[in-house]
Design a protein around this motif. Structure first.
Motif, PDB file in Angstrom:
ATOM      1  N   SER A 130      -9.119   5.949  -4.767  1.00  0.00           N
ATOM      2  CA  SER A 130      -9.847   4.955  -5.544  1.00  0.00           C
ATOM      3  C   SER A 130      -8.885   4.070  -6.340  1.00  0.00           C
ATOM      4  O   SER A 130      -9.041   2.840  -6.383  1.00  0.00           O
ATOM      5  N   SER A 131      -7.877   4.683  -6.944  1.00  0.00           N
ATOM      6  CA  SER A 131      -6.895   3.924  -7.716  1.00  0.00           C
ATOM      7  C   SER A 131      -6.101   2.983  -6.818  1.00  0.00           C
ATOM      8  O   SER A 131      -5.766   1.859  -7.203  1.00  0.00           O
ATOM      9  N   LEU A 132      -5.806   3.453  -5.608  1.00  0.00           N
ATOM     10  CA  LEU A 132      -5.074   2.626  -4.656  1.00  0.00           C
ATOM     11  C   LEU A 132      -5.903   1.412  -4.255  1.00  0.00           C
ATOM     12  O   LEU A 132      -5.398   0.277  -4.246  1.00  0.00           O
ATOM     13  N   GLN A 133      -7.168   1.628  -3.939  1.00  0.00           N
ATOM     14  CA  GLN A 133      -8.027   0.520  -3.544  1.00  0.00           C
ATOM     15  C   GLN A 133      -8.202  -0.470  -4.686  1.00  0.00           C
ATOM     16  O   GLN A 133      -8.215  -1.687  -4.479  1.00  0.00           O
ATOM     17  N   PHE A 134      -8.314   0.067  -5.896  1.00  0.00           N
ATOM     18  CA  PHE A 134      -8.430  -0.799  -7.067  1.00  0.00           C
ATOM     19  C   PHE A 134      -7.191  -1.671  -7.212  1.00  0.00           C
ATOM     20  O   PHE A 134      -7.284  -2.883  -7.442  1.00  0.00           O
TER      21      PHE A 134
ATOM     22  N   GLU B 263       0.824  -1.203   0.000  1.00  0.00           N
ATOM     23  CA  GLU B 263       0.000   0.000   0.000  1.00  0.00           C
ATOM     24  C   GLU B 263       0.862   1.258   0.000  1.00  0.00           C
ATOM     25  O   GLU B 263       0.572   2.222  -0.716  1.00  0.00           O
ATOM     26  N   GLY B 264       1.937   1.245   0.780  1.00  0.00           N
ATOM     27  CA  GLY B 264       2.807   2.423   0.844  1.00  0.00           C
ATOM     28  C   GLY B 264       3.475   2.720  -0.478  1.00  0.00           C
ATOM     29  O   GLY B 264       3.529   3.879  -0.924  1.00  0.00           O
ATOM     30  N   TYR B 265       3.994   1.690  -1.128  1.00  0.00           N
ATOM     31  CA  TYR B 265       4.664   1.843  -2.419  1.00  0.00           C
ATOM     32  C   TYR B 265       3.665   2.340  -3.470  1.00  0.00           C
ATOM     33  O   TYR B 265       3.937   3.287  -4.219  1.00  0.00           O
ATOM     34  N   ALA B 266       2.480   1.695  -3.530  1.00  0.00           N
ATOM     35  CA  ALA B 266       1.482   2.065  -4.530  1.00  0.00           C
ATOM     36  C   ALA B 266       0.987   3.489  -4.329  1.00  0.00           C
ATOM     37  O   ALA B 266       0.771   4.230  -5.293  1.00  0.00           O
ATOM     38  N   ARG B 267       0.808   3.900  -3.080  1.00  0.00           N
ATOM     39  CA  ARG B 267       0.313   5.246  -2.808  1.00  0.00           C
ATOM     40  C   ARG B 267       1.293   6.305  -3.318  1.00  0.00           C
ATOM     41  O   ARG B 267       0.903   7.289  -3.957  1.00  0.00           O
ATOM     42  N   VAL B 268       2.565   6.101  -3.059  1.00  0.00           N
ATOM     43  CA  VAL B 268       3.583   7.052  -3.523  1.00  0.00           C
ATOM     44  C   VAL B 268       3.630   7.073  -5.049  1.00  0.00           C
ATOM     45  O   VAL B 268       3.703   8.138  -5.675  1.00  0.00           O
ATOM     46  N   LEU B 269       3.588   5.893  -5.641  1.00  0.00           N
ATOM     47  CA  LEU B 269       3.684   5.795  -7.096  1.00  0.00           C
ATOM     48  C   LEU B 269       2.491   6.470  -7.772  1.00  0.00           C
ATOM     49  O   LEU B 269       2.659   7.246  -8.726  1.00  0.00           O
ATOM     50  N   LEU B 270       1.294   6.215  -7.284  1.00  0.00           N
ATOM     51  CA  LEU B 270       0.096   6.820  -7.873  1.00  0.00           C
ATOM     52  C   LEU B 270       0.110   8.334  -7.694  1.00  0.00           C
ATOM     53  O   LEU B 270      -0.285   9.081  -8.589  1.00  0.00           O
ATOM     54  N   GLY B 271       0.594   8.800  -6.558  1.00  0.00           N
ATOM     55  CA  GLY B 271       0.671  10.231  -6.314  1.00  0.00           C
ATOM     56  C   GLY B 271       1.662  10.940  -7.206  1.00  0.00           C
ATOM     57  O   GLY B 271       1.542  12.149  -7.450  1.00  0.00           O
ATOM     58  N   SER B 272       2.622  10.193  -7.734  1.00  0.00           N
ATOM     59  CA  SER B 272       3.647  10.812  -8.580  1.00  0.00           C
ATOM     60  C   SER B 272       3.101  11.280  -9.924  1.00  0.00           C
ATOM     61  O   SER B 272       3.744  12.050 -10.630  1.00  0.00           O
TER      62      SER B 272
END
Length: 286
Positions: free
Chosen positions: A150-154, A128-137
């Protein structure tokens, strides 16, 4: 295009086959509709991939078209059944890109997934931590604003495929660069590398690291996934994702190129145990 009208891979595949069968008989769409006792508009919607077809309707059309090949019929029937299955991804259709939702549904129905990643940890393995940072980039980069939560949960929901009762066999080759890229900093990366090590020990997972020392290799053009769509592994599709679009490749010649490329990458990569050791080594350096 509204989600209900989205041309999913399965719908396009079925539609193309139906059009080819009809044309092989020399029937116009209008003539075929009369013989099938259905409207031309509905037949057009099936052929263009704009409408899901019920398995019983598909069977009736195949019978009328004289399609006798058992394997070909079963492949199409499997696709039709999958396309009407109620999966978790349907709740995201209005919030996520339709092609991303479609890809998740193919993953969930697959019997085997082979994936190559050059610079990033694969989505199915991201914490979750890795994905959150990546999506925020991607903030301020994409045309449409992105709902990170929403993208993170998906993305996290997609990972259910690894933990289900009958998971597909999943094979990954991951470039060493993906393990060393500091997404989120040392703490996030330590947790991510630990998650990779744990996943590599799952019975149905084959995870290998391609070290920098290999040099040139057939994966330098970027990541791709090969998905076995139907249970008997007779239908395969390659998914290629980029920043602005995604597309599928399923003609046997081109699929074969990707399969050979993946096999080459696997042969160049470290062994499964050697890959775990490399992951642990990189984690210890953080």
């Amino acid at each position: 295009m509204p989600p209900a009208d989205h041309q999913s891979y399965r719908r396009r595949k079925i539609g193309l086959a139906l059009r080819q069968f009809r044309e092989a008989l020399g029937w116009t769409q209008e003539a075929a509709a009369r013989r099938l006792d259905r409207s031309q508009a509905s037949l057009s919607a099936y052929e263009n991939g704009h409408r899901a077809i019920r398995p019983r309707d598909l069977e009736q059309i195949l019978d009328r078209y004289g399609v006798r090949d058992v394997r070909q019929r079963q492949q199409l029937m499997d696709l039709a059944a999958q396309g009407r299955r109620d999966g978790w991804w349907h709740s995201f259709e209005e919030r996520q890109d339709p092609t991303v939702v479609d890809f998740a549904s193919l993953e969930a129905d697959s019997s085997r997934i082979r994936s190559w990643e050059l610079h990033l940890v694969p989505g199915l393995l991201q914490t979750e931590g890795y994905a959150r940072v990546l999506l925020g980039s991607y903030d301020g980069v994409l045309d449409a604003p992105q709902d990170v939560e929403s993208s993170l949960q998906f993305r996290l929901n997609r990972q259910q495929v690894l933990r289900g009762e009958d998971p597909p066999r999943v094979e990954w080759v991951i470039g060493e660069a993906a393990l060393r890229l500091q997404v989120g900093g040392p703490e996030v990366m330590r947790a991510q590398l630990d998650a990779l090590r744990e996943a590599s020990q799952l019975r149905h997972v084959d995870l290998r690291v391609l070290p920098f020392a290999v040099g040139g290799h057939p994966g330098v053009d970027g990541p791709f996934s090969i998905i076995d769509v139907v249970p008997d592994e007779s239908m395969q599709v390659v998914a290629v994702h980029s920043l602005s679009r995604s597309w599928y490749i399923d003609d046997p010649v081109n699929v074969g190129t990707y399969v050979r490329s993946f096999e080459k990458l696997q042969s160049l990569a470290l062994t499964r145990s050697g890959s775990r050791e490399r992951i642990e080594q990189i984690a210890s350096e953080l």
